[in-house]
Design a protein around this motif. Structure first.
Motif, PDB file in Angstrom:
ATOM      1  N   LEU A 243       0.805  -1.225   0.000  1.00  0.00           N
ATOM      2  CA  LEU A 243       0.000   0.000   0.000  1.00  0.00           C
ATOM      3  C   LEU A 243       0.837   1.274   0.000  1.00  0.00           C
ATOM      4  O   LEU A 243       0.324   2.364   0.177  1.00  0.00           O
ATOM      5  CB  LEU A 243      -0.914   0.009   1.223  1.00  0.00           C
ATOM      6  CG  LEU A 243      -2.095  -0.949   1.151  1.00  0.00           C
ATOM      7  CD1 LEU A 243      -2.525  -1.350   2.539  1.00  0.00           C
ATOM      8  CD2 LEU A 243      -3.243  -0.335   0.393  1.00  0.00           C
ATOM      9  N   GLN A 247       3.697   0.258   3.976  1.00  0.00           N
ATOM     10  CA  GLN A 247       2.581  -0.528   4.512  1.00  0.00           C
ATOM     11  C   GLN A 247       2.362  -1.763   3.659  1.00  0.00           C
ATOM     12  O   GLN A 247       2.230  -1.663   2.445  1.00  0.00           O
ATOM     13  CB  GLN A 247       1.310   0.303   4.449  1.00  0.00           C
ATOM     14  CG  GLN A 247       0.901   0.877   5.757  1.00  0.00           C
ATOM     15  CD  GLN A 247      -0.411   1.596   5.611  1.00  0.00           C
ATOM     16  OE1 GLN A 247      -1.035   1.612   4.560  1.00  0.00           O
ATOM     17  NE2 GLN A 247      -0.835   2.204   6.685  1.00  0.00           N
ATOM     18  N   SER A 359      -5.476   2.425   3.555  1.00  0.00           N
ATOM     19  CA  SER A 359      -4.259   2.807   4.225  1.00  0.00           C
ATOM     20  C   SER A 359      -4.570   3.571   5.522  1.00  0.00           C
ATOM     21  O   SER A 359      -3.977   3.312   6.574  1.00  0.00           O
ATOM     22  CB  SER A 359      -3.462   3.667   3.254  1.00  0.00           C
ATOM     23  OG  SER A 359      -2.253   3.988   3.792  1.00  0.00           O
TER      24      SER A 359
END
Ligand SMILES: Nc1nc2c(ncn2[C@@H]2O[C@H](COP(=O)(O)OP(=O)(O)OP(=O)(O)O)[C@@H](O)[C@H]2O)c(=O)[nH]1
Ligand SMILES: [Mg+2]
Length: 420
Positions: A243, A247, A359
């Protein structure tokens, strides 16, 4: 097992009973969905029959007159198969079969048949067979009618019953073997997934045909089969999802839900649905172009509840936005459902907005904390590794400083460990 001949489409009548709890249009929609299911199973729908009646008839499900009319329709239209939109009791099934003398199945039987023909992996096959046998056990009276015909009708109760008892015993043994096999598969999965605890897990769920696999393929460059058919996916697939901002999450695609999903099926698909049960975040995909998308959304939420997943963080992904002509529906949806995003998985529209919502949910759901434990307490340290994503460890005299990231639930667990 219910056999539907897949070479020549069986000429089929669909039957629904409306007892006044839903509208005429809804009954029609349920029958349309049943027609799609029937066609997925290889049946050709010739007629649809609806009866409006205050209550279910315990003898024939529909009223006696309607049942007789069905028998006439079967004759007049060379019908091979009748499918009822609701589950029939063993008695109703037996009475209808006696009266109509054709193959009769109900919605659960049809769904189980589709699952049986779609199951590819050992796990899915085992799960479907278990659900089918559990469904069949109380309905074994059909074997009785079959045998009574063979032995000459009335007065042959003895041999018929003996046969049923034998069949039941065989089925019960098979059921316990299958359960054992499934619990082994489940414990294998447990071992496989233990390495995943360091990752945030996202599970794609939704009504069948909503576009879950299309979205999964788009997000992960996977090649899961996506097609305009009900229950194209029966297994779970998991991939890494990047992401940005360092992440990473594990995302999985799985079997879709449908209204009146047979209870046995949900229960026996527990190992496949483990990814959903273990997920930190649920991506709930809804086909916004479907006229009954709100009902689909409710059905999925109900099924999630049945799986004990209703309290999980959920992001609603309204898909197939490319098919919407009346754009006012967009405002309606975004106002009504606060945690939601509108996309087209097929055309790749608004996917960035999905990424950033996901996110920020991950950011909110996962907190970073630091904890100091005594070096002699290494047991706690290893527990922390299993409950959180450890970002760093620093040793200092007799102390270990651990920085980790985890969800609130596990954060509380870790704090309790320290207190003990
Ligand atoms: N127009 C349009 N069609 C889409 C979109 N997303 C998926 N589809 C189509 O919808 C159909 C079903 O898509 P799948 O991804 O197989 O749906 P699914 O939810 O995985 O379905 P099951 O596994 O059968 O439960 C396919 O024909 C897709 O091409 C979209 O954004 N727009
Ligand atoms: Mg799919």
């Amino acid at each position: 097992m219910i056999e539907i001949n897949r070479n020549t489409p069986e000429r089929t009548i669909l039957v629904a009973l409306n007892t006044g709890d839903i509208s005429k249009e809804e009954t029609e929609e349920h029958l349309n969905e049943l027609e799609e299911l029937a066609s997925t199973a290889g049946a050709n729908t010739i007629l649809k029959v609806v009866q409006h009646r205050a209550s279910v008839d315990p003898v024939f499900f529909v009223g006696k007159g309607k049942a007789a009319q069905l028998a006439e329709l079967v004759e007049a239209n060379s019908i091979d198969l009748i499918i009822f939109d609701d589950d029939l009791s063993a008695i109703q099934l037996r009475n209808l079969e006696k009266l109509i003398n054709k193959k009769i199945i109900d919605r659960s039987g049809l769904i189980l048949d589709i699952f049986a023909s779609r199951a590819k992996t050992k796990e899915a096959k085992t799960q479907v067979e278990l659900a089918q046998l559990q469904y069949m056990l109380p309905r074994l009276t059909r074997a009785w009618t079959h045998l009574s015909k063979q032995y000459g009708g009335i007065g042959t109760k003895g041999p018929g019953e003996t046969q049923i008892e034998t069949d039941r015993r065989i089925i019960r043994t098979r059921i316990s073997n299958l359960k054992e096999k499934l619990s082994k598969i489940e414990s294998q999965r447990e071992t496989q997934s233990s390495g995943r605890k360091n990752f945030i897990t996202v599970s794609i769920v939704g009504y069948t045909n909503a576009g879950k696999s299309t979205l999964f393929n788009l997000l992960t460059q996977a090649h899961v089969l996506a097609e305009d058919k009900l229950f194209a996916t029966l297994d779970s697939t998991t991939r890494l999802l990047e992401l940005g901002k360092n992440q990473k999450a594990l995302i999985s695609d799985t079997v879709g839900f449908i209204r009146k999903l047979p209870h046995h099926l949900v229960a026996s698909f527990k190992s496949t649905l483990k990814d959903v049960r273990d997920a930190d975040i649920i991506l709930h995909v809804i086909d916004i172009s479907h006229p009954y998308y709100k009902e689909h959304l409710e059905v999925v939420n109900e099924t999630l509840k049945e799986l004990g997943c209703d309290k999980k963080t959920q992001l609603k992904v309204f898909n197939k936005a490319d098919l919407i002509v009346d754009k006012s529906i967009f405002d309606f949806v975004l106002n009504k459902y606060s945690e939601s995003v509108l996309i087209s998985a097929l055309r790749g529209i608004n996917i960035n907005s999905l990424y950033s919502k996901l996110s920020s949910i991950i950011e909110e759901t996962f907190i970073q904390e630091e904890i100091d434990i005594e070096i002699s307490n290494s047991k706690i340290a290893s527990k922390i590794y299993s409950l959180a994503e450890v970002l760093s460890t620093r040793y200092d005299d007799n102390t270990i400083h651990i920085t980790y990231k985890t969800n609130r639930e596990n954060s509380n667990k870790i704090k309790n460990l320290i207190r003990m």
